[in-house]
Design an enzyme around this catalytic site. Sequence first.
Site, PDB file in Angstrom:
ATOM      1  N   GLY A   1       0.822  -1.207   0.000  1.00 38.74           N
ATOM      2  CA  GLY A   1       0.000   0.000   0.000  1.00 38.74           C
ATOM      3  C   GLY A   1       0.857   1.257   0.000  1.00 38.74           C
ATOM      4  O   GLY A   1       2.029   1.246  -0.382  1.00 38.74           O
TER       5      GLY A   1
ATOM      6  N   ASP B   1       6.176 -16.401  -6.202  1.00 40.52           N
ATOM      7  CA  ASP B   1       5.211 -17.345  -6.772  1.00 40.52           C
ATOM      8  C   ASP B   1       5.465 -17.652  -8.236  1.00 40.52           C
ATOM      9  O   ASP B   1       4.834 -18.549  -8.801  1.00 40.52           O
ATOM     10  CB  ASP B   1       3.791 -16.800  -6.654  1.00 40.52           C
ATOM     11  CG  ASP B   1       3.339 -16.606  -5.219  1.00 40.52           C
ATOM     12  OD1 ASP B   1       4.020 -17.133  -4.325  1.00 40.52           O
ATOM     13  OD2 ASP B   1       2.322 -15.938  -5.003  1.00 40.52           O
TER      14      ASP B   1
ATOM     15  N   MET C   1       3.491 -21.339  -0.835  1.00 45.19           N
ATOM     16  CA  MET C   1       3.052 -20.081  -1.414  1.00 45.19           C
ATOM     17  C   MET C   1       2.521 -20.289  -2.824  1.00 45.19           C
ATOM     18  O   MET C   1       2.947 -21.191  -3.538  1.00 45.19           O
ATOM     19  CB  MET C   1       4.202 -19.079  -1.416  1.00 45.19           C
ATOM     20  CG  MET C   1       4.579 -18.604  -0.025  1.00 45.19           C
ATOM     21  SD  MET C   1       6.108 -17.668  -0.014  1.00 45.19           S
ATOM     22  CE  MET C   1       7.263 -18.954  -0.372  1.00 45.19           C
TER      23      MET C   1
END
Length: 455
Positions: free
Chosen positions: A164, A219, A262
């Site tokens: 963020g 990932d 993950m």
Amino acid sequence: MVDISNLFKPIYLKEVPHLSHHVQTRPNPLDHNPYFDTLQLEEEGFFYLTQSDVVLGHIGNDPSPSPSPSPRYAYHRAGPRKHICFDPSHVRVAIVTCGGLCPGINTVIRELVVGLWHLYGVRHIFGVTAGYRGFYSTHPLPLNPNLVQHWHTIGGTLLQTSRGGFDLSKIVDAIQNHAFNQVYIIGGDGTMRGAVKIFDEIRHRELDVAVVGIPKTVDNDVGIIDRSFGFQTAVEMALQAISAAHVEAESAVNGIGLVKLMGRSTGHIALHATLSSRDVDCCLIPEIDFYLEGEGGLFQFLDQRLKENGHALLVVAEGAGQDIIPRTDSQKEERDESGNPLFLDVGVWLKSELNKWWAREHPGELFTVKYIDPTYMIRAVHANATDNLYCTLLAHSAVHGVMAGYTGFVTGPINGNYAYIPLEDVARANNPVDTKDHKWSWVRSVTNQPDFVRR
């Protein structure tokens, strides 16, 4: 005889924005670097790259009468150019890391600093701490080769990171106020989408600032490029967790080892770890739907495995099964600081469901589920040898491209060759596991797991 005329359909070059029309070019300082015999190599045509050096996006071709209608693309090859568009003495660099941790971040930072300093003579290099919000909320950290010398041996990011905090106007204002003219952004898909907005705003303000993205996602879900850095280290670490779970399951009566890895939207880590381990009985990834009860379901499969072997090993990616985990209306609306939907813990849920199933179907019989979640152990380690080398090549490719005047691009390998890819293309692309591909068939042949198709 097979008609191969379809192999020769047009190839379109993906152009990358360039600053050359704004600034004066100058000879590459590598000409005077004692470690690069550029003049000798240039005579043989081997050193500097030109506009004609490209990398093909697809090297496989379909000679069938009805080939894929999608166009074929090529990309500018990454590497040093004969002329550069920046005066090294006037360059001011900002390096920022955003999002979650990943093995190799510190290596990329180190090699950006070392490459800029030793290859091009840049002396004003700064780290932006705490992610995107650090542009407007913290003071830049001066970086030099001595400071970052051992960073590649340390996990995490020594620049710190956060999710963020993306305020476009404040970020670009800070870039102007600090007189940064090169911005290196290390992050995942959300970070790359933010980088596109920064690049567009910089162009809107007509600033001579180069922006480059270095995709970071453990990932391996970034599209177009061959793989993202840290992925191979993650698979290597995942194997340790799988091995431990296998020992636990094998050492118990009716033991099940359950490992959550993950992979929010893609199951690459789970897939590659399963193939590397050969001990896994079932691999669950976000790209396939699965169910628990009934004919062909997970419970029936595990029941059979326990009867045959006395134990079973299950690997699940964190994004798998999210559509079948019960959740409240408020949970459906929850988002993290980057705006991503909050996932429920599929590992904890599966462990609970497995225990309830066994108690219902086999009351009084011994049973145990050993659950291992190595997520933070994997994210926090430093890169292995292969990823360290990869991070170095990524960083130096980015430096060569920016110094040559390219902007609004991502650097990464395509079919083994490093290229410059438009930033917007990478921000839009994804890299799901193709469950119709031979690799997924290989997984099923190794595990003998069901296809989870209801019949």
